[in-house]
Design a protein around this motif. Structure first.
Motif, PDB file in Angstrom:
ATOM      1  N   PRO A 205      -6.910  -3.778  -2.786  1.00  0.00           N
ATOM      2  CA  PRO A 205      -7.120  -4.677  -1.655  1.00  0.00           C
ATOM      3  C   PRO A 205      -8.170  -5.723  -1.995  1.00  0.00           C
TER       4      PRO A 205
ATOM      5  N   GLN B  60      -7.716  -6.234   3.668  1.00  0.00           N
ATOM      6  CA  GLN B  60      -6.859  -7.394   3.357  1.00  0.00           C
ATOM      7  C   GLN B  60      -7.019  -8.533   4.352  1.00  0.00           C
TER       8      GLN B  60
ATOM      9  N   ARG C  28       0.814  -1.220   0.000  1.00  0.00           N
ATOM     10  CA  ARG C  28       0.000   0.000   0.000  1.00  0.00           C
ATOM     11  C   ARG C  28       0.851   1.275   0.000  1.00  0.00           C
TER      12      ARG C  28
ATOM     13  N   PHE D 100      -6.936  -0.212   4.455  1.00  0.00           N
ATOM     14  CA  PHE D 100      -6.277  -1.213   3.609  1.00  0.00           C
ATOM     15  C   PHE D 100      -6.106  -2.520   4.382  1.00  0.00           C
TER      16      PHE D 100
END
Ligand SMILES: [Zn+2]
Length: 544
Positions: free
Chosen positions: A361, A515, A36, A511
């Motif tokens: 993601p 994930q 990221r 993020f």
């Protein structure tokens, strides 16, 4: 460059004055993971300043829901989302979820407020000549006049007067030594107070309160400006849609003096023994007001970054701010740079980071800029009752509201320079200890000095409408300051470095949640203890 040399490099630059103030503390303490990091480079103080400079500009007039300024702000954010290539998040695939909001435009018919004997006009005042006031329903007055002159803004001395079946114009002769109030808001408050108290006194005396002649109330009054209010559906079961406001005209004392003269009474108002009532046979008040209603500018602006995982892309991490603020009141603009221009600029930066990050993601991200927050969390309440993605699929809602300042007490009891690292983390542990743990873990990278909810603001921003549905939430807020809800909440007071740093942290957190193998669950015990729940079982899975 490694972290150590990076750090040394930064201090050196700072010493050389090459970098803006506090830049050393604006960067995340530790770099973000590779998956990221690229996107995070899109979040910087200059970009935040650019977006906030537009959102909190005079042109956007404080982004009042239902006002033109809100239309501009919503369009600005929509264009940003579209430019980033994000999908529309509304049910029809667009970026706008319309929130029922009625705009009522009152139009006093010429000649405005008039006094006649039979069909002979004695006196009148139109909007162009200074007639002010407001109305939310069509109004027709043709009733015998009573002109009442008083020095008592509470109207206590009107009780003795018989005003039965009269259309009443009250002239308020304020004491000459009455101190002129400091700011525009104080003027408005004093004017509103006189209006409501005199209206009550006239009604109790059997009259119909049509107009108030008072220079203070006139200063703070608008000229039949459009009234916008949440529609019943928007206000929801608990909320109360603002009811119809009584029609009221506001004129200056000099206008009442002119009326008195037109009635054949030459004495100056200030020299009369008060209270005094003037009525004449056959003399009537005439007033006709038409109203036009329509949908006012009130949209939640919604966009989606679709996740990459074939299964998890149907789950969403929500990131929210409120795009509205107090708007324009009379001639006064409440710019709302921190509240919540900072959160909305942060939301725009976070969306840009996600859009520019090479790796998507697994789960999807839903970006939400709500309207009507200042009117009672109306936009987010409407979204929660009309979700455009299933609330059961929303793994968390991260709310950013006022993230652009350093907490400061009204009376210097708390100094901004002592709070440069301070960030309030609110509500994360109220429902989900798993989400709370993730917030703390990622702060290892961000390095904020967390404060909790001393100010008890858990119920005071849009995340609450998700929490009560059983969606795990985390609310980020940098604290109150003396400019809160004042016209002085302006862009020059914003700490852009801190704003960008918080946006980077929230990007990192979103993020991470997008994930993660396991989505945060609601703690059964915490859920059962939550007051004001909107449903029996939470939208998110429960952890016993
Ligand atoms: Zn706010």
């Amino acid at each position: 460059m490694t972290r150590m040399s990076l750090r040394f490099g930064l201090i050196l630059c700072a010493a050389l004055g090459a970098l803006p103030r506090g830049s050393a503390q604006d960067a995340p303490r530790k770099p973000l993971p590779q998956d990221r990091a690229e996107g995070a480079r899109a979040i910087d103080p200059a970009r935040a300043r650019e977006y906030l400079g537009v959102l909190a500009s005079a042109d956007f007039e404080g982004r009042g829901t239902g006002q033109e300024g809100y239309r501009k702000a919503a369009e600005y954010v929509r264009a940003h989302f579209e430019r980033l290539g994000l999908e529309g998040g509304a049910a029809d695939g667009s970026y706008f979820q319309a929130v029922p909001w009625t705009m009522v435009q009152a139009k006093p018919a010429a000649p405005g407020l008039a006094v006649v004997r039979g069909d002979t006009p004695l006196w009148s005042l139109g909007v162009a000549e200074g007639l002010r006031g407001n109305a939310s329903t069509a109004t027709k007055v043709d009733q015998a006049l009573a002109l009442v002159v008083t020095a008592d803004p509470d109207g206590a001395d009107l009780e003795a007067l018989d005003l039965k079946d009269r259309a009443v114009v009250v002239a308020l002769v304020r004491k000459p030594d009455a101190a002129a109030p400091g700011d525009a808001r104080a003027v408005q408050r004093l004017g509103m107070a006189a209006r409501s108290r005199l209206a009550r006194a006239v009604n109790q005396a059997g009259g119909r309160f049509v107009a108030l002649a008072d220079d203070l109330a006139w200063q703070g009054a608008g000229s039949f400006e459009p009234i916008s209010r949440a529609g019943r559906e928007a206000a929801g079961p608990a909320g109360s849609a603002r009811g119809n406001q009584p029609t009221i005209c506001i004129v200056r004392l000099a206008d009442a003096q002119a009326l008195l003269t037109a009635l054949g009474e030459a004495q100056p108002l200030a020299e009369l023994a008060l209270p005094r009532k003037f009525t004449l046979d056959g003399v009537h008040v005439r007033l006709t007001i038409e109203v036009e209603t329509g949908q006012a500018p009130a949209w939640n602006v919604l966009a989606i970054l679709r996740g990459s995982d074939p299964k998890l892309k149907d789950e969403f991490v929500g990131v929210g701010s409120h795009l509205d603020h107090l708007g324009k009141r009379g001639e006064t603009i409440f710019f709302g740079a921190d509240d919540d221009g900072s959160g909305s600029a942060g939301l725009m930066c976070i969306a840009e980071a996600f859009a520019k990050n090479p790796q998507r993601p697994k789960r999807s991200i839903l970006f939400m800029a709500f309207c009507g927050e200042e009117m009672g969390l109306v936009g987010s309440g409407y979204f929660a009752r009309n979700p455009t993605v299933p609330l059961e699929a929303m793994v968390a809602e991260l709310q950013i509201d006022m993230i652009g300042r350093n907490e400061e007490g009204e009376r210097g009891e708390e100094k901004a320079e002592d709070n440069l690292d301070c960030l309030h983390l609110i509500g994360s542990e109220k429902l989900s200890s798993e989400l709370h743990a993730t917030c703390l873990a990622l702060n290892e990278r961000a390095g904020f000095a967390f404060e909790w909810d001393a100010e008890d603001v858990f119920y005071r921003s849009d995340h609450w409408n998700f929490a009560r549905q059983g969606v795990p939430i985390a609310f980020f807020f940098t604290g109150f300051h003396p400019q809160y809800h004042k016209p002085t909440d302006t862009v020059d007071r914003i700490d852009y470095g801190k704003l960008a740093r918080i946006a980077t942290y929230v990007y990192d957190l979103a993020f991470e949640l997008a994930q993660a193998e396991q989505r945060p669950r609601i703690d059964a015990e915490k859920w059962s203890g939550l007051q004001g729940k909107a449903r029996e079982t939470p939208a998110a899975p429960i952890r016993n």
